[in-house]
Design a protein around this motif. Sequence first.
Motif, PDB file in Angstrom:
ATOM      1  N   LYS A  64      -7.374  15.880  57.863  1.00  8.94           N
ATOM      2  CA  LYS A  64      -7.329  16.294  56.615  1.00  8.94           C
ATOM      3  C   LYS A  64      -6.378  15.410  55.625  1.00  8.94           C
ATOM      4  O   LYS A  64      -5.573  14.724  56.463  1.00  8.94           O
ATOM      5  N   ASP A  65      -6.598  15.379  54.484  1.00 10.79           N
ATOM      6  CA  ASP A  65      -5.607  14.539  53.621  1.00 10.79           C
ATOM      7  C   ASP A  65      -4.288  15.419  53.315  1.00 10.79           C
ATOM      8  O   ASP A  65      -3.315  14.806  52.608  1.00 10.79           O
ATOM      9  N   SER A  66      -4.254  16.677  53.570  1.00 13.91           N
ATOM     10  CA  SER A  66      -2.934  17.306  53.479  1.00 13.91           C
ATOM     11  C   SER A  66      -1.938  16.806  54.313  1.00 13.91           C
ATOM     12  O   SER A  66      -2.058  16.642  55.267  1.00 13.91           O
ATOM     13  N   LEU A  67      -0.643  17.105  53.773  1.00 14.32           N
ATOM     14  CA  LEU A  67       0.659  16.752  54.530  1.00 14.32           C
ATOM     15  C   LEU A  67       1.547  17.874  54.270  1.00 14.32           C
ATOM     16  O   LEU A  67       1.829  18.335  53.471  1.00 14.32           O
ATOM     17  N   THR A  68       2.136  18.103  55.304  1.00  8.31           N
ATOM     18  CA  THR A  68       3.164  19.126  55.431  1.00  8.31           C
ATOM     19  C   THR A  68       4.626  18.516  56.185  1.00  8.31           C
ATOM     20  O   THR A  68       4.572  17.745  57.168  1.00  8.31           O
ATOM     21  N   ALA A  69       5.791  19.106  55.883  1.00 12.38           N
ATOM     22  CA  ALA A  69       7.032  18.659  56.386  1.00 12.38           C
ATOM     23  C   ALA A  69       8.021  19.812  56.414  1.00 12.38           C
ATOM     24  O   ALA A  69       7.566  20.834  55.665  1.00 12.38           O
TER      25      ALA A  69
END
Length: 239
Positions: A29-34
């Motif tokens: 996926k293109d989503s990013l989380t931190a």
Amino acid sequence: MEKIDLLYEGKGKKLYSTKDKNLVIAEFKDSLTAFNGQKKGNEEGKGSLNCEISSLLFELLKENGIESHFIKKLDSKNMLCKKVKIIPLEVVVRNIATGSLSKRLGIDDGLKLPFALVEFYYKNDALNDPMINDEHCKIMNILNDDKEIALLKETARKINEILLKFFDDINIKLVDFKIEFGVDENGKIILADEISPDSCRFWDKQSNKKMDKDVFRENLGNVVDVYKEILLRATKKVD
Ligand code: UDP
């Protein structure tokens, strides 16, 4: 191979079943989380870069005797993998102190460690992925015995040696990385998940410029640009 049902959606990938019960398709996926999902973002093209980089690294590891769930890259964002039951551990290998290690123990950021440090974190968002030791792993039945614990640590160290050399040759310091393992249909423990700039820390050898998800975590610039640079250097080396 076609996708059938969505089996699972994680922070970085979706997993689909296929007509073969032992194979799954992982879509990046293109989503990013931190920060355990507290910071969210989306960068077009990030998923395919991670798919390309992961595929290349799984191939490199295979050539060097490390078995993984990776079978082949299907297209820019999808890879065909063996279906495994993921062991709920994040195995972190560190060559240089930074991130949570420096914060927790006060070790200077950027200090080269005298040997590669292997740590286990229990994959559990509700508990914030706490660090655990070998005995916790056995008490919680995450791993069955000392043999399995030793196997994970030895494999993690071998992977580190292979990746350290590969990245050193393209002028990148492999600071630390996180890997996951799974159990295949024959009960064998193999490397799984992904190895990408989302799960590794890469610093440019000369400038120490960050070329990984810290760029997103710390608002240092555009992740797609730095992930592209990693892929470019890595593919030049492979060709
Ligand atoms: N890491 C990861 N997923 C996580 C936590 C850490 O891929 O949920 C990776 C991270 O990108 C880094 C290494 O594991 O390469 C060590 O991370 P650290 O423990 O320093 O945590 P952070 O500072 O990122 O919270």
